[in-house]
Design an enzyme around this catalytic site. Structure first.
Site, PDB file in Angstrom:
ATOM      1  N   SER A 176     -31.559  -1.238  26.408  1.00 47.48           N
ATOM      2  CA  SER A 176     -30.654  -0.294  27.475  1.00 47.48           C
ATOM      3  C   SER A 176     -31.035   1.219  27.108  1.00 47.48           C
ATOM      4  CB  SER A 176     -29.477  -0.690  27.300  1.00 47.48           C
ATOM      5  OG  SER A 176     -28.571   0.297  28.126  1.00 47.48           O
TER       6      SER A 176
ATOM      7  N   ASP B 162     -28.364  -8.657  16.097  1.00 48.04           N
ATOM      8  CA  ASP B 162     -26.948  -7.874  15.646  1.00 48.04           C
ATOM      9  C   ASP B 162     -27.262  -7.151  14.415  1.00 48.04           C
ATOM     10  OD1 ASP B 162     -24.777  -7.162  14.933  1.00 48.04           O
ATOM     11  OD2 ASP B 162     -23.792  -8.798  15.675  1.00 48.04           O
TER      12      ASP B 162
ATOM     13  N   TYR C 258     -16.019   6.765  16.182  1.00 50.74           N
ATOM     14  CA  TYR C 258     -17.313   7.076  16.434  1.00 50.74           C
ATOM     15  C   TYR C 258     -17.913   8.375  15.717  1.00 50.74           C
ATOM     16  CZ  TYR C 258     -21.275   8.003  19.951  1.00 50.74           C
ATOM     17  OH  TYR C 258     -22.563   8.141  20.549  1.00 50.74           O
TER      18      TYR C 258
ATOM     19  N   PHE D  11     -25.809  12.124  27.826  1.00 50.27           N
ATOM     20  CA  PHE D  11     -27.166  11.390  28.374  1.00 50.27           C
ATOM     21  C   PHE D  11     -26.721  10.335  29.310  1.00 50.27           C
ATOM     22  CE2 PHE D  11     -31.238  12.753  26.066  1.00 50.27           C
ATOM     23  CZ  PHE D  11     -30.745  13.504  25.491  1.00 50.27           C
TER      24      PHE D  11
END
Ligand code: NAD
Length: 251
Positions: free
Chosen positions: A15, A57, A158, A191
């Protein structure tokens, strides 16, 4: 680094930025192995590009080793592009109480520990490569974020994960220099990828308008062009490059 006929492993390759990078690398003659947890999308893109896909993963040691093994089975592993990541928003104190510690740990586990997990195993495999004419055996490219610097509200986990990537980049580069392996990090701004498309359209529009120049969202091709430059230029090492059109994210 000459990437023609060399193998590049891309996490988060199903993706967004990872997928765009895969397209650009294949167009330049590299062979790519896409690694992701979105198996359907990953397999579809790999089939379209005539390349390989492996379920991985990035938090799992066994999955990460299997992905590196899948890459080395295709040829000489010369590059790792770490794009896998998640960005759940959560205020440190919100309507439903404090930020959940399990969510903080999950973000660190995927974004930071996952990047390190892949880097250590890819570098181990690269360490036995024949050096190219430049003396290089391989290149590692991580993906941080301007969130590492800009203190966005709701992004403490994050931001911590991405600041960790910035922090480890120079240490990894210096550590691996004796093996001829470089390490660089890209810190994207805003983005247009599925990570952003979850936001309401008006938020996306106002974010795009807040980019000083060019006044638009970044595109996967913009990111991929910088990845190609990093592979191409062996003087780039140990640095994090903001790729953000001069945006400063506040709040
Ligand atoms: P995306 O959601 O399109 O792609 C992320 C990919 O990572 C997905 O395919 C997802 O399945 C994969 N992934 C998630 N958890 C994984 C795991 N545990 N193991 C393997 N794969 C996993 O988003 P994107 O915008 O392409 O993001 C790519 C990277 O760029 C991320 O690290 C993100 O934090 C960073 N980034 C994105 C933006 C942006 O504006 N889109 C800005 C700054 C940084």
């Amino acid at each position: 680094m000459d990437i023609r006929n060399q193998v590049i492993l891309i996490t988060g390759g199903a993706s967004g930025l990872g997928a765009g990078t895969a397209r650009a690398l294949v167009a330049q003659g590299a062979r790519v192995v896409l690694a992701d947890v979105q198996d359907e999308a990953g397999k579809a893109l790999a089939a379209e590009l005539g390349q390989s896909y492996v379920h991985c993963d990035v938090t799992s040691e066994t999955d990460a080793q299997a992905a590196v093994d899948a890459a080395t089975a295709q040829g000489t592993l010369r590059g790792l592009v770490n794009c896998a990541g998640i960005a759940p928003a959560s205020r440190i104190v919100g309507k439903n109480g404090p930020h959940e510690l399990s969510l903080f740990r999950r973000v660190i586990d995927i974004n930071l520990t996952g990047s390190f997990n892949m880097a250590r195993l890819a570098a181990q495999a690269m360490s036995t490569n024949e050096p190219q004419a430049t003396g290089e055996r391989g290149v590692l490219v991580n993906t941080a974020s301007v969130a590492a610097y800009d203190g966005q509200i709701g992004q403490s986990a994050y931001a911590a994960s991405k600041a960790g990537i910035v922090g480890m980049t120079l240490a990894i580069a210096r550590d691996l220099s004796r093996l001829g392996i470089r390490c660089m990090t890209i810190a994207p701004g805003i983005f247009g990828t599925p990570m952003l498309f979850g936001m309401p359209q008006e938020v996306q529009d106002s974010l795009a308008a807040s980019v000083p120049f060019p006044s638009r969202l970044g595109r996967p091709e913009d990111y991929a062009r910088l990845v190609l430059s990093i592979f191409e230029n062996d003087m780039l090492n140990g640095e994090t490059i903001r790729l953000d059109g001069a945006i400063r994210m506040a709040p």
